[in-house]
Write a protein that holds these residues in place. Sequence first.
Motif, mmCIF file in Angstrom:
data_model
loop_
_atom_site.group_PDB
_atom_site.id
_atom_site.type_symbol
_atom_site.label_atom_id
_atom_site.label_comp_id
_atom_site.label_asym_id
_atom_site.label_seq_id
_atom_site.Cartn_x
_atom_site.Cartn_y
_atom_site.Cartn_z
ATOM 1 N N ALA A 21 1.089 -1.216 -0.090
ATOM 2 C CA ALA A 21 0.065 0.113 0.188
ATOM 3 C C ALA A 21 0.958 1.140 -0.014
ATOM 4 O O ALA A 21 0.826 2.155 -0.636
ATOM 5 N N ASP A 26 -0.722 4.779 -0.703
ATOM 6 C CA ASP A 26 -1.547 4.682 0.066
ATOM 7 C C ASP A 26 -0.846 4.687 1.638
ATOM 8 O O ASP A 26 0.146 4.117 1.877
ATOM 9 N N GLU A 27 -1.811 4.964 2.622
ATOM 10 C CA GLU A 27 -1.645 4.617 3.951
ATOM 11 C C GLU A 27 -1.051 3.022 4.222
ATOM 12 O O GLU A 27 -1.827 2.310 3.713
ATOM 13 N N ASN A 46 -4.888 -1.084 1.813
ATOM 14 C CA ASN A 46 -5.365 0.238 1.793
ATOM 15 C C ASN A 46 -5.582 0.629 0.572
ATOM 16 O O ASN A 46 -4.514 0.600 -0.298
ATOM 17 N N ARG A 47 -6.676 1.446 -0.005
ATOM 18 C CA ARG A 47 -6.690 1.871 -1.202
ATOM 19 C C ARG A 47 -7.267 3.287 -1.299
ATOM 20 O O ARG A 47 -8.224 3.789 -1.934
ATOM 21 N N VAL A 48 -6.987 3.964 -0.206
ATOM 22 C CA VAL A 48 -7.769 5.383 0.055
ATOM 23 C C VAL A 48 -6.966 6.411 -0.875
ATOM 24 O O VAL A 48 -7.767 7.653 -0.651
ATOM 25 N N ALA A 49 -6.059 6.218 -1.354
ATOM 26 C CA ALA A 49 -5.204 7.216 -2.304
ATOM 27 C C ALA A 49 -6.201 7.841 -3.197
ATOM 28 O O ALA A 49 -6.114 8.838 -3.614
ATOM 29 N N SER A 50 -7.309 7.211 -3.571
ATOM 30 C CA SER A 50 -7.955 7.363 -4.741
ATOM 31 C C SER A 50 -9.051 8.532 -4.474
ATOM 32 O O SER A 50 -9.785 9.269 -4.979
ATOM 33 N N ARG A 53 -12.038 7.498 1.377
ATOM 34 C CA ARG A 53 -11.371 7.278 2.450
ATOM 35 C C ARG A 53 -12.164 6.048 3.255
ATOM 36 O O ARG A 53 -11.592 5.453 4.292
ATOM 37 N N ARG A 55 -11.952 3.025 1.871
ATOM 38 C CA ARG A 55 -11.404 1.802 1.031
ATOM 39 C C ARG A 55 -10.400 1.200 1.896
ATOM 40 O O ARG A 55 -9.429 1.073 1.559
ATOM 41 N N HIS A 56 -10.735 0.824 3.140
ATOM 42 C CA HIS A 56 -9.785 0.245 4.195
ATOM 43 C C HIS A 56 -10.027 -1.352 3.918
ATOM 44 O O HIS A 56 -10.767 -1.666 3.562
#
Length: 161
Positions: A21, A26-27, A46-50, A53, A55-56
Motif C-alpha cells: 500500500a 496509500d497509507e 489500503n486503497r484510500v489514495a483515490s 476514505r 477503502r480500508h
Amino acid sequence: MAVKDTELTHLRRCVELAAEALEAGDEPFGSVLVGGDGTVLAEDRNRVASGDRTRHPEFELARWSVDRLSPEERAAATVYTSGEHCPMCAAAHAWVGLGRIVYVASSEQLGAWLAELGVPEAPVRPLAVQEVAPGVTVEGPVPQLTEEIHALHRRFHAGRA
C-alpha cells in the motif's frame, strides 16, 4: 501477546500488504481473512489514495465475506490485520458477523505515532474495536512486528505533516 507460528505468518503477510500500500502511495495497512480451517480466503491493502476514505482493507474483507461465505463460515473466520480496526471497519466486521480479529498495532499506538509525527487528528475518533463491537474477540498488539508497522507509518508521513 503470544501468537502461533501460523498466525505470525498471516500477520507478516499483513505487513507485506501494508508495505505494498505504501509503495502505491496509500497509507500502510493490510489485512488477511482466514477461514476457520486455516485457509487464506482473501486479502487486501489500503486503497484510500483515490480519495475514497472508506477503502480500508478490513471493510473490503467484510464486504467480500458477505458475498462468498455463509454466516457460519464468517463467524469461524479470523481477520489478521496490520492495525486495529477503525470504528467504521469494526462496525462492518460486527454487522457481517465475522469472527475474531488479530492485529499488529493498536489504535492507541497508531495515535501516539501520528501525534509524534505531527499528523492532524482524523475526523473520526479512534476507538478500540471492543468499544464499537463489544462481542468481537480481539487480540493484539503483536510486539514482534509492531516496529515494522511503525517504520511504514514514519515513511508514509515523512514530510507530509
